[in-house]
Write a protein that holds these residues in place. Structure first.
Motif, PDB file in Angstrom:
ATOM      1  N   ARG A  21     -22.721 143.024  41.775  1.00 57.27           N
ATOM      2  CA  ARG A  21     -22.875 142.453  43.117  1.00 57.27           C
ATOM      3  C   ARG A  21     -23.488 141.056  42.990  1.00 57.27           C
ATOM      4  N   PRO A  22     -22.970 140.059  43.719  1.00 54.72           N
ATOM      5  CA  PRO A  22     -23.558 138.712  43.623  1.00 54.72           C
ATOM      6  C   PRO A  22     -24.945 138.677  44.270  1.00 54.72           C
ATOM      7  N   LEU A  23     -25.768 137.752  43.818  1.00 53.88           N
ATOM      8  CA  LEU A  23     -27.101 137.592  44.369  1.00 53.88           C
ATOM      9  C   LEU A  23     -27.012 137.100  45.807  1.00 53.88           C
ATOM     10  N   PRO A  24     -27.895 137.564  46.662  1.00 54.83           N
ATOM     11  CA  PRO A  24     -27.843 137.089  48.053  1.00 54.83           C
ATOM     12  C   PRO A  24     -28.212 135.601  48.121  1.00 54.83           C
ATOM     13  N   ARG A  25     -27.633 134.920  49.088  1.00 52.54           N
ATOM     14  CA  ARG A  25     -27.921 133.501  49.263  1.00 52.54           C
ATOM     15  C   ARG A  25     -29.332 133.336  49.815  1.00 52.54           C
ATOM     16  N   PRO A  26     -29.998 132.245  49.430  1.00 52.77           N
ATOM     17  CA  PRO A  26     -31.333 132.003  49.991  1.00 52.77           C
ATOM     18  C   PRO A  26     -31.213 131.599  51.456  1.00 52.77           C
ATOM     19  N   PRO A  27     -32.253 131.849  52.246  1.00 51.38           N
ATOM     20  CA  PRO A  27     -32.175 131.482  53.660  1.00 51.38           C
ATOM     21  C   PRO A  27     -32.088 129.956  53.804  1.00 51.38           C
ATOM     22  N   PRO A  28     -31.470 129.474  54.865  1.00 49.86           N
ATOM     23  CA  PRO A  28     -31.364 128.025  55.046  1.00 49.86           C
ATOM     24  C   PRO A  28     -32.753 127.428  55.297  1.00 49.86           C
ATOM     25  N   GLN A  29     -32.892 126.156  55.001  1.00 49.84           N
ATOM     26  CA  GLN A  29     -34.165 125.482  55.212  1.00 49.84           C
ATOM     27  C   GLN A  29     -34.441 125.374  56.702  1.00 49.84           C
ATOM     28  N   ALA A  30     -35.713 125.599  57.073  1.00 52.68           N
ATOM     29  CA  ALA A  30     -36.084 125.582  58.489  1.00 52.68           C
ATOM     30  C   ALA A  30     -35.867 124.204  59.097  1.00 52.68           C
ATOM     31  N   GLY A  31     -36.166 123.155  58.355  1.00 49.86           N
ATOM     32  CA  GLY A  31     -35.993 121.801  58.875  1.00 49.86           C
ATOM     33  C   GLY A  31     -34.548 121.493  59.211  1.00 49.86           C
ATOM     34  N   ARG A  32     -33.644 121.960  58.376  1.00 53.11           N
ATOM     35  CA  ARG A  32     -32.221 121.713  58.619  1.00 53.11           C
ATOM     36  C   ARG A  32     -31.751 122.477  59.858  1.00 53.11           C
TER      37      ARG A  32
END
Length: 187
Positions: A21-32
């Motif tokens: 299973r691929p690693l989960p993506r990191p959450p998007p940056q709050a500033g963006r």
């Protein structure tokens, strides 16, 4: 019944046949994520009086900034230019009223064209300023007390004779003189 663990070679074969299973993506940056919302709020509400307070002396100049401070920026519900409330110390209000157009044009350069259409002057003490007194102002206000007579001066030195010379003894001598002078003045 217990199963034996696979050997290293068997484990490599098993992993080669199965996809992991691929690693989960990191959450998007709050500033963006918040940048579009902040831009929209800034367009709608602007920097306000807090942005003005931080740079007030740069916007209106030192002479006007010493006598005034921005209080609040009131935007009408119907839209259009806002009203800037400026707190002014007592008699300076007339001077500031004559400079109202110049102040509004400078504020509009900072906030954007047409941001402020009216200047409301409120007389009262400035909240953000602390008045600095001249270093000798307290000495000028205080009345000079008469010098201490020789007998009381001798008694004071006798009482403090057992202390070693230094800043503590000098401070206690000054304090004793002041107390004795005031007692003499009251009686």
């Amino acid at each position: 019944m217990r199963r034996p663990l696979p050997t290293t070679e068997e484990a490599a074969q098993i992993l080669g046949r199965k996809r992991s299973r691929p690693l989960p993506r990191p959450p998007p940056q709050a500033g963006r994520s918040l940048a579009p919302l902040i831009r929209e709020l800034d367009k709608k509400f602007g920097q306000g009086a807090d942005g003005l307070k931080a740079r007030w002396s740069e916007i209106v100049g030192q002479a006007v900034a010493r006598r005034t401070e921005p209080s609040k920026l009131v935007k009408p519900r119907t839209g259009g230019p806002a009203t800037l409330e400026v707190r002014v110390e007592g008699p300076s209000a007339a001077l500031i009223q004559h400079q109202a157009q110049d102040i509004m044009s400078r504020v509009n350069l900072f906030l954007g064209a047409g941001a402020v259409g009216k200047l409301r002057i409120i007389q009262g003490p400035l909240r953000g300023h602390v008045r600095a007194e001249a270093p000798n102002a307290a000495a000028l206000r205080r009345k000079a007390l008469p010098p201490l007579d020789a007998a009381k001066e001798r008694d004071l030195h006798r009482d403090l004779a057992e202390l070693p010379d230094g800043p503590l003894k000098a401070a206690l001598t000054r304090l004793g003189r002041e107390v004795l002078r005031r007692e003499t003045r009251r009686s």
